[in-house]
Motif scaffolding. Sequence first.
Motif, PDB file in Angstrom:
ATOM      1  N   ILE A   1     -31.110 -55.637 -11.461  1.00  0.00           N
ATOM      2  CA  ILE A   1     -29.906 -56.215 -12.051  1.00  0.00           C
ATOM      3  C   ILE A   1     -29.456 -57.402 -11.212  1.00  0.00           C
ATOM      4  O   ILE A   1     -29.196 -57.264 -10.021  1.00  0.00           O
ATOM      5  N   SER A   2     -29.389 -58.569 -11.810  1.00  0.00           N
ATOM      6  CA  SER A   2     -28.901 -59.752 -11.100  1.00  0.00           C
ATOM      7  C   SER A   2     -27.408 -59.879 -11.310  1.00  0.00           C
ATOM      8  O   SER A   2     -26.868 -59.477 -12.344  1.00  0.00           O
ATOM      9  N   ILE A   3     -26.735 -60.424 -10.297  1.00  0.00           N
ATOM     10  CA  ILE A   3     -25.295 -60.618 -10.370  1.00  0.00           C
ATOM     11  C   ILE A   3     -25.015 -61.944 -11.062  1.00  0.00           C
ATOM     12  O   ILE A   3     -25.597 -62.973 -10.722  1.00  0.00           O
ATOM     13  N   VAL A   4     -24.129 -61.899 -12.026  1.00  0.00           N
ATOM     14  CA  VAL A   4     -23.796 -63.087 -12.811  1.00  0.00           C
ATOM     15  C   VAL A   4     -22.382 -63.533 -12.460  1.00  0.00           C
ATOM     16  O   VAL A   4     -21.436 -62.755 -12.546  1.00  0.00           O
ATOM     17  N   HIS A   5     -22.272 -64.777 -12.042  1.00  0.00           N
ATOM     18  CA  HIS A   5     -20.970 -65.366 -11.749  1.00  0.00           C
ATOM     19  C   HIS A   5     -20.691 -66.503 -12.723  1.00  0.00           C
ATOM     20  O   HIS A   5     -21.593 -67.286 -13.017  1.00  0.00           O
ATOM     21  N   PRO A   6     -19.454 -66.619 -13.192  1.00  0.00           N
ATOM     22  CA  PRO A   6     -19.136 -67.775 -14.044  1.00  0.00           C
ATOM     23  C   PRO A   6     -19.073 -69.041 -13.200  1.00  0.00           C
ATOM     24  O   PRO A   6     -18.741 -68.990 -12.009  1.00  0.00           O
TER      25      PRO A   6
END
Length: 325
Positions: free
Chosen positions: A12-17
């Motif tokens: 799972i990759s971390i998604v940042h706006p």
Amino acid sequence: MSSDSASFSSNISIVHPEYFFITGLSGTEYSNYYYIFLFFLYIVAVIRNFIVLLIIALERSLHSPKYIAVFNLALADIGEMNALVPNMIKMFLFESQYISYNACMVNMFFVHFFTTMQSFTLVVMSYDRFVAICLPLRYHAIVNNTVISVVFLVLWAFNVFVLLVVVGMITRLSICKSNVILSYYCDHGPVYRLACNDNSLNSFLGKLSTALYLVAPLIIIFLSYVGVFLALSKITTWEGRLKALKTCVAHLLLAGSFFVPIFSIYIASIMNSLTPNARVLSTSLSYVLPPTLNPILYVLNTAEIKQLIKKIIKNRSTKTVHVAS
């Protein structure tokens, strides 16, 4: 949204706006006038607190534990106002409500850092009053410039560490529900609730911070004044009681102006009785008003400062008479 290279787990990759959008007072008529009012309070607060810093720094007679605490409070007030209000003016008066992810984290850190330092400073000031009234003969042995300076250095370092952890844990969240923050700055709660992955640790840290920075300080201040009032009850004359109590009034006003609005908003939020706009309005005032009032409530209402101001005015009047003659 852009995906960061960091991984929450192996799969799972971390998604940042790339950006957040901060709502402020959304859909409220004449909201610009409110932000102009806050900017006026900002100017007043910065000037007043800077004068306090200058007076205490330049006047050697005020280099005492009590005024080291006042100096620290004025410093925290200026820091909080600068972390909060200019950014609000930029966002809402000039319609620039987008803020980058990294800038949001920085904003979150500094607003919470200086606000919590205000809370810690009020605790130190209550301890100073407790020792002065309950243990007057031992005051200078227990509370002195060295002790109070070390206490504040420890508190500043501790606060940096805790808030680096709290804000740092935000970066492990995947923000993919929305990039809209229902607040007027990058507030911790509204941000972590936008996460798609598990935010239970962030919720725990938020509750722990509330206990550490609001509940615990208020309990300590309350207990210190229980001791103060017990000590006052042992003073035989009303004149003596009033004289001792008078030294506490300014601090009680400071503590009340800081804790009462924040706790009222916190309780109202728990009961879901605040609309988003009402929360923005009430919390922004509760953050901005205390730094504006603190110099008047405490410093300019203190006997030593009044005497110093009278002395300065008298010296200036004397110099004016000499020049005129």
